[in-house]
Design a protein around this motif. Structure first.
Motif, PDB file in Angstrom:
ATOM      1  N   MET A  15      11.340   2.253  38.352  1.00 60.03           N
ATOM      2  CA  MET A  15      12.155   2.033  37.140  1.00 60.03           C
ATOM      3  C   MET A  15      13.602   2.492  37.308  1.00 60.03           C
ATOM      4  SD  MET A  15      11.309   3.098  33.198  1.00 60.03           S
ATOM      5  CE  MET A  15       9.867   2.061  33.177  1.00 60.03           C
ATOM      6  N   GLN A  16      13.839   3.605  37.946  1.00 59.00           N
ATOM      7  CA  GLN A  16      15.218   4.076  38.118  1.00 59.00           C
ATOM      8  C   GLN A  16      16.036   3.073  38.917  1.00 59.00           C
ATOM      9  OE1 GLN A  16      15.353   8.023  39.746  1.00 59.00           O
ATOM     10  NE2 GLN A  16      15.147   9.001  37.736  1.00 59.00           N
ATOM     11  N   GLU A  17      15.483   2.591  39.995  1.00 61.38           N
ATOM     12  CA  GLU A  17      16.201   1.599  40.799  1.00 61.38           C
ATOM     13  C   GLU A  17      16.411   0.315  40.012  1.00 61.38           C
ATOM     14  OE1 GLU A  17      13.908   1.130  44.294  1.00 61.38           O
ATOM     15  OE2 GLU A  17      14.593   2.999  45.220  1.00 61.38           O
ATOM     16  N   LEU A  18      15.389  -0.042  39.223  1.00 62.13           N
ATOM     17  CA  LEU A  18      15.505  -1.254  38.395  1.00 62.13           C
ATOM     18  C   LEU A  18      16.645  -1.116  37.388  1.00 62.13           C
ATOM     19  CD1 LEU A  18      14.250  -3.984  37.568  1.00 62.13           C
ATOM     20  CD2 LEU A  18      12.738  -2.716  36.038  1.00 62.13           C
ATOM     21  N   ILE A  19      16.715   0.045  36.738  1.00 59.48           N
ATOM     22  CA  ILE A  19      17.777   0.261  35.742  1.00 59.48           C
ATOM     23  C   ILE A  19      19.145   0.298  36.404  1.00 59.48           C
ATOM     24  CG2 ILE A  19      18.692   1.954  34.107  1.00 59.48           C
ATOM     25  CD1 ILE A  19      15.754   2.723  33.505  1.00 59.48           C
ATOM     26  N   LEU A  26      24.961  -6.299  35.972  1.00 56.97           N
ATOM     27  CA  LEU A  26      25.488  -6.820  34.711  1.00 56.97           C
ATOM     28  C   LEU A  26      26.783  -6.109  34.272  1.00 56.97           C
ATOM     29  CD1 LEU A  26      22.113  -7.115  32.754  1.00 56.97           C
ATOM     30  CD2 LEU A  26      23.335  -8.909  34.002  1.00 56.97           C
ATOM     31  N   ASN A  27      27.191  -5.109  35.046  1.00 52.58           N
ATOM     32  CA  ASN A  27      28.416  -4.350  34.710  1.00 52.58           C
ATOM     33  C   ASN A  27      28.339  -3.846  33.271  1.00 52.58           C
ATOM     34  OD1 ASN A  27      30.912  -3.195  35.156  1.00 52.58           O
ATOM     35  ND2 ASN A  27      32.077  -5.099  34.880  1.00 52.58           N
ATOM     36  N   VAL A  28      27.241  -3.178  32.950  1.00 50.65           N
ATOM     37  CA  VAL A  28      26.920  -2.813  31.570  1.00 50.65           C
ATOM     38  C   VAL A  28      27.957  -1.847  30.982  1.00 50.65           C
ATOM     39  CG1 VAL A  28      25.206  -1.627  30.129  1.00 50.65           C
ATOM     40  CG2 VAL A  28      24.475  -3.247  31.877  1.00 50.65           C
ATOM     41  N   ASP A  29      28.305  -0.799  31.700  1.00 47.44           N
ATOM     42  CA  ASP A  29      29.209   0.216  31.139  1.00 47.44           C
ATOM     43  C   ASP A  29      30.575  -0.371  30.818  1.00 47.44           C
ATOM     44  OD1 ASP A  29      27.213   2.085  31.356  1.00 47.44           O
ATOM     45  OD2 ASP A  29      27.856   2.781  33.336  1.00 47.44           O
ATOM     46  N   ASN A  51      26.596  -9.583  25.248  1.00 42.99           N
ATOM     47  CA  ASN A  51      26.241  -8.679  26.344  1.00 42.99           C
ATOM     48  C   ASN A  51      24.784  -8.220  26.236  1.00 42.99           C
ATOM     49  OD1 ASN A  51      28.839  -8.772  27.450  1.00 42.99           O
ATOM     50  ND2 ASN A  51      29.553  -7.101  26.113  1.00 42.99           N
ATOM     51  N   GLU A  52      24.364  -7.938  25.027  1.00 44.38           N
ATOM     52  CA  GLU A  52      22.973  -7.535  24.840  1.00 44.38           C
ATOM     53  C   GLU A  52      22.016  -8.690  25.140  1.00 44.38           C
ATOM     54  OE1 GLU A  52      22.906  -4.123  21.439  1.00 44.38           O
ATOM     55  OE2 GLU A  52      23.677  -6.082  20.801  1.00 44.38           O
ATOM     56  N   GLU A  53      22.420  -9.878  24.729  1.00 43.46           N
ATOM     57  CA  GLU A  53      21.602 -11.056  25.040  1.00 43.46           C
ATOM     58  C   GLU A  53      21.472 -11.238  26.560  1.00 43.46           C
ATOM     59  OE1 GLU A  53      19.817 -13.030  23.381  1.00 43.46           O
ATOM     60  OE2 GLU A  53      20.389 -12.661  21.287  1.00 43.46           O
ATOM     61  N   GLU A  54      22.578 -10.928  27.274  1.00 47.42           N
ATOM     62  CA  GLU A  54      22.538 -11.055  28.734  1.00 47.42           C
ATOM     63  C   GLU A  54      21.555 -10.038  29.329  1.00 47.42           C
ATOM     64  OE1 GLU A  54      25.619 -11.277  32.542  1.00 47.42           O
ATOM     65  OE2 GLU A  54      26.244 -10.325  30.651  1.00 47.42           O
ATOM     66  N   ILE A  55      21.608  -8.800  28.800  1.00 51.27           N
ATOM     67  CA  ILE A  55      20.675  -7.777  29.286  1.00 51.27           C
ATOM     68  C   ILE A  55      19.239  -8.189  28.988  1.00 51.27           C
ATOM     69  CG2 ILE A  55      19.915  -5.379  28.980  1.00 51.27           C
ATOM     70  CD1 ILE A  55      22.864  -4.692  28.395  1.00 51.27           C
ATOM     71  N   TYR A  56      19.024  -8.633  27.740  1.00 49.99           N
ATOM     72  CA  TYR A  56      17.676  -9.069  27.354  1.00 49.99           C
ATOM     73  C   TYR A  56      17.212 -10.225  28.251  1.00 49.99           C
ATOM     74  CZ  TYR A  56      13.913 -11.131  24.618  1.00 49.99           C
ATOM     75  OH  TYR A  56      12.710 -11.655  24.230  1.00 49.99           O
ATOM     76  N   GLY A  57      18.095 -11.190  28.469  1.00 48.57           N
ATOM     77  CA  GLY A  57      17.720 -12.335  29.303  1.00 48.57           C
ATOM     78  C   GLY A  57      17.412 -11.930  30.747  1.00 48.57           C
ATOM     79  N   TYR A  58      18.180 -10.940  31.228  1.00 48.39           N
ATOM     80  CA  TYR A  58      17.960 -10.488  32.605  1.00 48.39           C
ATOM     81  C   TYR A  58      16.534  -9.941  32.769  1.00 48.39           C
ATOM     82  CZ  TYR A  58      18.513  -7.599  36.825  1.00 48.39           C
ATOM     83  OH  TYR A  58      18.333  -7.027  38.051  1.00 48.39           O
ATOM     84  N   PHE A  59      16.162  -9.017  31.883  1.00 46.04           N
ATOM     85  CA  PHE A  59      14.831  -8.401  31.998  1.00 46.04           C
ATOM     86  C   PHE A  59      13.724  -9.352  31.580  1.00 46.04           C
ATOM     87  CE2 PHE A  59      17.416  -4.531  32.005  1.00 46.04           C
ATOM     88  CZ  PHE A  59      16.806  -3.818  33.021  1.00 46.04           C
ATOM     89  N   GLY A 408      21.762   2.572  26.737  1.00 47.54           N
ATOM     90  CA  GLY A 408      22.969   3.026  27.419  1.00 47.54           C
ATOM     91  C   GLY A 408      24.169   2.188  27.029  1.00 47.54           C
ATOM     92  N   TYR A 409      23.972   0.887  26.920  1.00 50.17           N
ATOM     93  CA  TYR A 409      25.057  -0.005  26.496  1.00 50.17           C
ATOM     94  C   TYR A 409      25.554   0.396  25.112  1.00 50.17           C
ATOM     95  CZ  TYR A 409      27.317  -4.277  24.814  1.00 50.17           C
ATOM     96  OH  TYR A 409      28.211  -5.166  24.270  1.00 50.17           O
ATOM     97  N   ARG A 410      24.621   0.639  24.198  1.00 46.90           N
ATOM     98  CA  ARG A 410      24.971   0.943  22.815  1.00 46.90           C
ATOM     99  C   ARG A 410      25.629   2.323  22.711  1.00 46.90           C
ATOM    100  NH1 ARG A 410      19.242  -1.374  20.383  1.00 46.90           N
ATOM    101  NH2 ARG A 410      19.830  -3.609  20.473  1.00 46.90           N
TER     102      ARG A 410
END
Length: 506
Positions: A15-19, A26-29, A51-59, A408-410
């Protein structure tokens, strides 16, 4: 977050590597800070921003791929289960166990039929040999003793051959002197004399056994033959001794000497005659004049040696077989026929034992095969359940990772923005059911089939144990029946010979 490595195909990294990978990819920060500077998403917003939709779509995409891999694995396992189940037929396997047991009696009957002629013929040969021997004993009054003869006639002949060689070596030096060929000539002459003497002695000893025959005619013929061979032996030995003495005298005289000898038996010869020819002529004259007249001790030694070897060879010739002519051969024929019959019996018994062993091996192989197929089916069922549990665990991890990245994004977004964040920032997201729902694993029929297989294995094991005990019981019964079978066979052969005798006399 908990670190968990996945070794199954299609599972993601820990999970850590995945996150970390998702944040970096996704360049979240950066995107969270940029959106927060512009107060995006708005405070009154109720849906995820881009951006959140992109994160959701990624996972969610990763979860979809994991489901596709799970469906592929489950499809392969299902095909393997069907192929394995096609090899397992409970009723047919029960029938196979039953057929193995049913086939025992017909198999034994076939073996008896296949070996019956061979056993009957071997027993008949033995019975006829025994009958002939008993007739011979009765006719020649030999019931009071069994046949006596050397166990190995080859050994007896080897002893005689050794005697011939010893005589040959012993006499060769006597003939070397006076020979045109020296020692080689003496060896050849001694060889010829040894072969002739030993052969005559052996034949005389063999004929001497006929003195024991009940037939007077054969006895007198044998005595005549022995006397004739003995005379031949004596004549050959005397002639050989005279020849040896003659070779010695020839060796002492120079060729061409014509001075008359004081001995009237010494002739005058020309220098052109060969020494061997001269010795032969001189030996013939001396033999005709006085067969036992020898002037030197070596000739008498030669006679004694030849006589000793002749007596020993005659004794060996006499003892090469039973003292009564023909008795030993009939006894050997009976032993050979009896050995052949015992060999046939042993072969039949071995074939029957192998039949029972093969039956037990076939049953063990049948049980082993069905156990292996059932065990493999159960293994496939277990792997199917494991695959489904792993899919649910991996999907849950992906969803947790998605929520952690969103959190983390939020948090970054809320830290840099001026206006309050929207209320939904406190909510977690849930993947669509089409992604999280587990693919179909074992059907109810397959689960029921797996349970029936477990019960069948227990039943098959019980059947195999019962069959093994039954086969062993039949083997014991066959051993007893085998003795009765041999007894009946021998009784039938005796009755057959009795009928033949009755028909012959009638």
């Amino acid at each position: 977050p908990e670190h968990r490595n996945h070794s199954r195909d299609g599972a993601g990294p820990n999970m850590q590597e995945l996150i970390a990978t998702a944040r970096r990819t996704l360049n979240v920060d950066q995107k969270a800070a940029d959106a927060g500077v512009h107060d995006n998403p708005r405070t009154d917003s109720t849906s995820l921003d881009a951006n959140e939709e992109e994160i959701y779509g990624y996972f969610s995409g990763l979860a979809g791929k994991r489901k596709e891999q799970c469906e592929l694995n489950l499809g392969k396992l299902q095909l393997d289960r069907k192929a394995t189940a096609s090899k397992i037929d409970i009723e047919q396997t029960k029938d196979s166990f039953a057929r193995l047991l049913i086939a025992v009696e017909p198999g034994l009957e076939k073996l008896r039929s296949d070996h019956s002629n061979v056993l009957s013929q071997a027993k008949e040969n033995e019975a006829r040999a025994l009958k002939h021997l008993r007739w011979f004993q009765q006719k020649h009054d030999l019931f009071n003793r069994p046949a006596a003869y050397p166990e190995s006639q080859i050994r007896q002949l080897a002893i005689v051959s050794a005697l011939a060689v010893i005589e040959w070596i012993s006499l060769s030096s006597f003939y070397a002197e006076g020979s045109d060929f020296g020692l080689l000539g003496g060896v050849l002459i001694a060889m010829a004399l040894s072969i002739i003497n030993i052969s005559l002695a052996i034949f005389a000893g063999s004929l001497l056994r006929y003195v024991n025959h009940t037939s007077r005619r054969r006895t007198w013929l044998a005595l005549t033959g022995v006397a004739f061979l003995t005379v031949c032996f004596i004549l050959v030995t005397l002639a050989a001794a005279h020849y040896r003495a003659a070779t010695h005298d020839v060796g002492q005289l120079q060729p061409g000497i014509s001075t008359p000898s004081a001995n009237p038996t010494l002739p005058v010869w020309s220098s052109s005659e060969a020494d061997q020819w001269r010795a032969a002529k001189l030996a013939s004259r001396r033999f005709a004049h006085n067969p036992f007249g020898f002037d030197d001790v070596f000739s008498w030694i030669l006679l004694v040696l030849a006589a000793i070897f002749g007596i020993v060879a005659s004794y060996k010739g006499y003892g090469i077989d039973d003292a009564y002519p023909g008795y030993g051969q009939l006894d050997r024929d009976l032993k050979a026929m009896r050995g052949a019959y015992e060999s046939c019996k042993a072969n039949y018994s071995s074939v029957v034992d192998q039949f029972f062993e093969r039956t037990l091996q076939d049953q063990a192989r049948l049980l082993s095969d069905v156990k292996a197929n059932v065990a493999f089916y159960q293994q496939l069922a277990s792997r199917t359940e494991d695959e489904m549990r792993t899919f649910l665990r991996d999907t849950a991890e992906l969803q947790s990772a998605c929520n952690i990245v969103l959190k983390g994004y939020r948090q970054t977004n809320a830290r840099v923005r001026i206006s309050p964040p929207p209320p939904y920032f406190n909510d977690s997201i849930t993947f669509d059911a089409s992604v999280t729902k587990s693919p179909e694993g074992l059907s109810e029929n397959e689960k029921q089939l797996s349970r029936s297989y477990e019960h069948a294995i227990t039943e098959f094991s019980e059947i195999a144990r019962g069959n093994n005990a039954e086969v062993q019981n039949r083997r014991t019964a066959e051993i007893r029946r085998r003795e009765s079978y041999f007894d009946k066979l021998e009784r039938d052969i005796r009755e057959k010979l009795i009928r033949e005798d009755a028909e012959f006399k009638g």
